[in-house]
Motif scaffolding. Structure first.
Motif, short mmCIF file in Angstrom:
data_model
loop_
_atom_site.label_atom_id
_atom_site.label_comp_id
_atom_site.label_asym_id
_atom_site.label_seq_id
_atom_site.Cartn_x
_atom_site.Cartn_y
_atom_site.Cartn_z
N LEU A 1 -14.24 -5.54 5.88
CA LEU A 1 -13.31 -4.78 5.06
C LEU A 1 -13.93 -4.51 3.69
CD1 LEU A 1 -10.45 -3.64 5.20
CD2 LEU A 1 -9.61 -5.77 4.25
N LEU A 2 -14.60 -5.54 3.14
CA LEU A 2 -15.21 -5.38 1.83
C LEU A 2 -16.35 -4.38 1.88
CD1 LEU A 2 -15.32 -6.33 -1.07
CD2 LEU A 2 -16.68 -8.26 -0.36
N SER B 1 -5.09 -9.45 2.99
CA SER B 1 -4.70 -8.67 1.82
C SER B 1 -3.89 -7.45 2.21
CB SER B 1 -5.95 -8.22 1.05
OG SER B 1 -6.70 -7.33 1.84
N ILE B 2 -4.01 -7.04 3.47
CA ILE B 2 -3.30 -5.84 3.91
C ILE B 2 -1.82 -6.12 4.09
CG2 ILE B 2 -3.24 -4.08 5.72
CD1 ILE B 2 -6.16 -4.51 6.11
N ALA C 1 -10.07 -11.60 4.87
CA ALA C 1 -9.86 -10.49 3.94
C ALA C 1 -8.73 -9.59 4.43
CB ALA C 1 -11.14 -9.68 3.80
N ILE C 2 -8.48 -9.60 5.74
CA ILE C 2 -7.45 -8.73 6.30
C ILE C 2 -6.06 -9.15 5.83
CG2 ILE C 2 -6.42 -8.03 8.50
CD1 ILE C 2 -9.15 -8.16 9.71
N ILE D 1 -4.64 2.66 14.71
CA ILE D 1 -3.77 1.82 13.88
C ILE D 1 -3.00 2.67 12.89
CG2 ILE D 1 -3.73 0.00 12.15
CD1 ILE D 1 -4.25 -1.13 14.79
N GLU E 1 5.98 0.54 3.75
CA GLU E 1 5.78 -0.88 4.10
C GLU E 1 6.67 -1.75 3.23
OE1 GLU E 1 1.61 -1.75 3.86
OE2 GLU E 1 1.12 -0.16 5.28
N ALA F 1 -10.67 -0.59 13.72
CA ALA F 1 -9.27 -0.63 13.29
C ALA F 1 -9.17 -0.72 11.77
CB ALA F 1 -8.56 -1.82 13.93
N LEU F 2 -10.22 -1.21 11.11
CA LEU F 2 -10.15 -1.37 9.67
C LEU F 2 -10.13 -0.04 8.93
CD1 LEU F 2 -12.68 -4.30 9.27
CD2 LEU F 2 -10.21 -4.40 9.13
N ILE G 1 -6.34 -7.05 12.83
CA ILE G 1 -5.44 -6.32 11.96
C ILE G 1 -4.18 -5.89 12.71
CG2 ILE G 1 -6.65 -4.13 12.32
CD1 ILE G 1 -5.96 -3.34 9.52
N PRO H 1 -17.38 -9.68 4.34
CA PRO H 1 -16.31 -9.22 5.24
C PRO H 1 -16.46 -7.73 5.49
CG PRO H 1 -15.40 -10.51 3.43
CD PRO H 1 -16.84 -10.29 3.11
N VAL I 1 -7.31 1.50 6.84
CA VAL I 1 -7.03 1.16 5.45
C VAL I 1 -7.57 2.23 4.50
CG1 VAL I 1 -7.34 -0.62 3.71
CG2 VAL I 1 -7.10 -1.27 6.07
N MET J 1 -9.65 -10.83 -1.59
CA MET J 1 -9.68 -9.39 -1.36
C MET J 1 -8.48 -8.72 -2.00
SD MET J 1 -11.72 -7.43 0.15
CE MET J 1 -11.74 -5.73 0.47
N LYS K 1 0.83 -1.20 0.00
CA LYS K 1 0.00 0.00 0.00
C LYS K 1 0.87 1.26 0.00
CE LYS K 1 -4.13 1.48 2.40
NZ LYS K 1 -3.55 2.69 2.95
#
Lengths: 261, 235, 279
Positions: free
Chosen positions: B72-73, C224-225, C221-222, B187, A169, B176-177, C118, B70, B180, C232, A165
């Motif tokens: 996140l999705l 993917s991070i 899915a996490i 986070i 990282e 926490a998501l 996460i 999910p 992103v 994902m 990302k």
């Protein structure tokens, strides 16, 4: 009935007029410039959380020159073009290369700088050359949605490309030894290689510039319809190039000319 | 070790104030989402008990979708989808009418998820209240809304509290998501600290510890609410 | 039907009790409107999905999305399996009267259930990157170097905590009379556990375990991070290249379909294995 019809016609005409004129008065609003502040020295966050860097200084200089109010906001790189098109930000100043692919979605000003990409490997790497065959089966780290990612995909189809990302990282993983190689702008790596964590690695080779992939330097992204903003920025860029402000900022960060040819 | 402790100072040299501001955003997002999610979940639970089979089907479909995706999705679809919808709308009209900030996208996405799970909690709580309670209320001459407010809801809150408090703890963690989509929650601030100091293990451990602390504080608060909700009942 | 003071016959009880199934005689305009709303949303999503099924989208990204889906399945199955194995000693610790074992198990469970997944995966993935020399010396770097294995490790630790709670809760909830009867019959504690307690516990734990699989699938899915190209990850890759939102909808369809099929499968299994119990 007549009055309703004429009202609607009048409203539509008004919209059309205002819409076509794209007469957003840039001098009276704050221009929100989006940037992905994880790309030192071009844009990053200092320990106080403030966004700093070469691009920020150039942007502020251009805005000062044009007497505009500008404000930088952090934006995730993958969503920065949709954010621009959705109106969340008015411009992108985030080391975004001017490519044909991107020109389909947004418009760009003239370039702000143009520095070449390089490939970086761990110091103890046994990789001899950098053809597709040499790197077959190796892991190459790039930032997603960048020209470097596209270049890696096209040039090294037999290697495993890992997408990160942020460049930070990716550098963390490079230092850890998870990657056999990484591709990014030479300035990013030079900055990082000077830090203790970058001591693991070295610049291995220059990347041949492929114009269709790499574009012609990094510019300021604007929406396609904001031609006036683009022209304003171009005027500002030319002005700071002419009056030496650009050179002053350039020398603060680099010991070479970042503008390129 | 001393170097690590130094990193946790307040002020320009340490990262404690950045972590604190991230924690504030995390708590703020969770607190902002909570009432909306619970209210929506209550309404969906009512829908699931409706005499109209179409309303019941709609409510069940809602729950199926948002419990099956999910988080996140859901977050990405709300965030990028809203941007897309807004940009499509702003092409038709003049200017950009609405700004879908990451905070709002987080609230909506997490609210949709919370309401789906909360509706199941409310549904089983409704089922746990004997039918006779409402009938007795009507027999006493109370109106529909009086029955709901004074007879059903107090019992509902008491029965649903364990399930809802579990959902609150899940909500705290799900926030926490939003890091992103670049919202400056705990986070995200931790990531900034890590990229600056190159101490990932220490800072992510600190972040986990802060979440644990929040969960401990939440549990204490929930215990007090439970005491209040169970007042007057036999233990 | 009660008589309210204002003379209105209230049928409020009806809204607290669903009407008999199978009759469409209670349909209201609101219901039709809601279902119509869903139909419109569904049609829109279907149209968006079909639109992205052009040759270019399919050829470029179809195989990748499928590969991502398989990676997700691998991730979930592997993590769950390792979690099952890991959860047994932790559950034993949670049930134990030994202060040390109980305390350790409780601390483990509290940490992994109390902090976000996460944060845990970042801790393990980037934390491991910080201790490379130590890991190399311990001969473990080959494991932590791989992002897929790191993800499996993080997910397994996390699901083991939840599974330990499910398992220990289920064992605790088996009626005490069962243990007493077994003791009265002179059965060895280990046999009691194996033949009497566990079968009953596992039947009652089926639903929570199935729920945990679903939660794990959604949490996957996490991964993917941290660069894992699961469903994902491939979806985000496709979006970053095309800015076409329909890829997210494809991912949504795949996740939903998988969860639904799995849930219905579990329902079927549960009905079969509890048919000896009168409900």
């Amino acid at each position: 009935m007549l009055s309703l019809r004429s009202l609607t016609a009048g409203a539509l005409a008004l919209f059309a007029l205002v819409g076509n004129a794209s007469a957003k008065d840039w001098t009276s609003t704050t221009i929100r410039i989006g940037t992905d502040a994880t790309y030192a020295p071009f844009e990053s966050q200092d320990s106080g959380g403030k966004i700093v860097g070469f691009d920020i200084d150039v942007g502020n200089a251009v805005c000062a020159e044009l007497k505009l109010k500008c404000e930088f906001t952090n934006q995730d790189w993958d969503g920065i073009i949709p954010a621009l098109n959705a109106g969340k930000i008015d411009a992108i100043l985030s080391s975004m290369s001017i490519t044909e692919e991107r020109l389909k979605q947004i418009d760009f000003t003239d370039k702000v700088y143009n520095t070449p990409p390089v490939i970086v490997v761990p110091k103890d790497s046994t990789i001899a050359g950098f053809t597709a065959k040499d790197l077959a089966g190796k892991t190459i780290g790039v930032q997603s949605s960048t020209t470097h990612a596209t270049y890696a995909e096209k040039t090294y189809p037999d290697s495993e490309i890992k997408y990160y990302k942020t460049a930070d990282e990716r550098n963390l993983d490079l230092a850890a030894g998870r990657l056999d190689a990484a591709i990014d702008d030479i300035v990013i790596f030079q900055q990082w290689l000077g830090t203790p964590d970058g001591a693991c690695c070295k610049i291995a080779a220059n990347i041949k510039i492929v114009p269709e992939i790499h574009g012609r330097g990094a510019g300021i992204g604007v929406r396609k319809e904001d031609t006036d903003l683009r022209d304003l920025f171009n005027k500002g860029l030319a002005a700071i190039r002419a009056n030496g402000k650009y050179k002053e900022i350039n020398d603060k960060y680099f010991n070479f000319d970042a503008y390129g040819d | 070790m001393q170097k690590l402790i130094d990193l946790l100072q307040w002020g320009p040299d340490g990262w404690l104030d950045e972590l604190a501001s991230g924690t504030a955003v995390t708590i703020g997002l969770a607190l902002a989402t909570l009432p909306i999610g619970i209210a929506a979940g209550f309404i969906v639970a009512l829908g699931k008990q409706s005499t109209d089979p179409l309303i019941r089907a709609s409510a069940h479909l809602y729950t199926t979708v948002f419990r099956g995706l999910p988080e996140l999705l859901t977050l990405f679809i709300v965030y990028y989808g809203a941007q897309f919808a807004v940009s499509a709308a702003s092409r038709a009209l003049v200017g950009a009418p609405l700004e879908i900030s990451p905070f709002l996208a987080g609230m909506v996405a997490l609210g949709l998820v919370l309401s789906s799970y909360a509706s199941e909690v409310f549904l089983s709580a409704f089922r746990a209240i004997p039918r006779e309670q409402a009938e007795a209320g009507f027999a006493l001459g109370l109106t529909h809304s009086q029955v709901m407010r004074r007879v059903i809801l107090p019992q509902l809150i008491r029965i649903a509290l364990p399930g809802l408090s579990n959902q609150w703890l899940l909500l705290l963690k799900d926030t926490a998501l939003v890091s992103v989509i670049t919202l400056n929650d705990l986070i995200r601030e931790t990531q900034v600290a890590v990229s600056s100091t190159k101490e990932p293990f220490f800072f992510y451990a600190v972040a986990c510890a802060i979440y644990l602390l929040l969960s401990v504080i939440s549990s204490a608060g929930i215990w007090r609410i439970d005491r209040w909700a169970s007042r007057g009942t036999a233990k | 039907m009660g008589l309210a003071g204002n003379g209105k016959v209230s049928d409020g009880a009806a809204t607290l009790r669903p009407a008999p199934a199978g009759r469409l005689n209670n349909v209201t305009p609101a219901g039709i409107a809601l279902l119509a709303l869903w139909a419109i949303i569904g049609a829109g999503v279907a149209y968006g999905l079909a639109a992205s099924l052009n040759a270019e989208g399919l050829a470029n990204y179809g195989p990748r999305i499928l590969a991502g889906y398989l990676t997700t399945l691998e991730l979930v199955v592997l993590s769950f399996a390792v979690g099952v194995v890991l959860s047994v000693p932790i559950a034993a610790g949670r049930l134990s009267r030994n202060r040390l074992a109980g305390g350790l198990a409780y601390a483990y469970s509290y940490f992994f259930r109390g902090s976000p997944l996460i944060a845990q995966i970042f801790l393990i993935y980037y934390g491991a990157g910080q201790f490379v020399p130590e890991l190399k010396a311990a001969g473990l770097w080959w494991f932590f170097k791989n992002s897929f294995y790191c993800a499996v490790f993080a997910f397994a630790l996390n699901t083991a905590a939840y599974q330990a709670e499910i398992l220990s809760g289920a064992i605790r909830n088996v009626a005490p009379g069962q243990r007493e009867t077994a003791a009265a019959l002179g059965l060895h504690p280990r046999i009691t556990m194996r033949k009497i307690i566990l079968p009953q516990a596992l039947i009652s734990a089926l639903r929570p375990y199935a729920n945990e699989v679903v939660l794990l699938a959604k949490a996957s899915a996490i991964a993917s991070i941290v660069t894992v190209l699961d469903l994902m990850g491939q979806t985000r890759f496709a979006y970053s290249k095309t800015y076409d939102l329909s890829f997210y909808f494809w991912a949504a369809v795949l996740y939903l379909a998988t969860v639904e099929i799995f849930s219905h499968g579990v329902n079927f299994v549960e009905r079969r294995i509890t048919r000896h119990l009168k409900r």
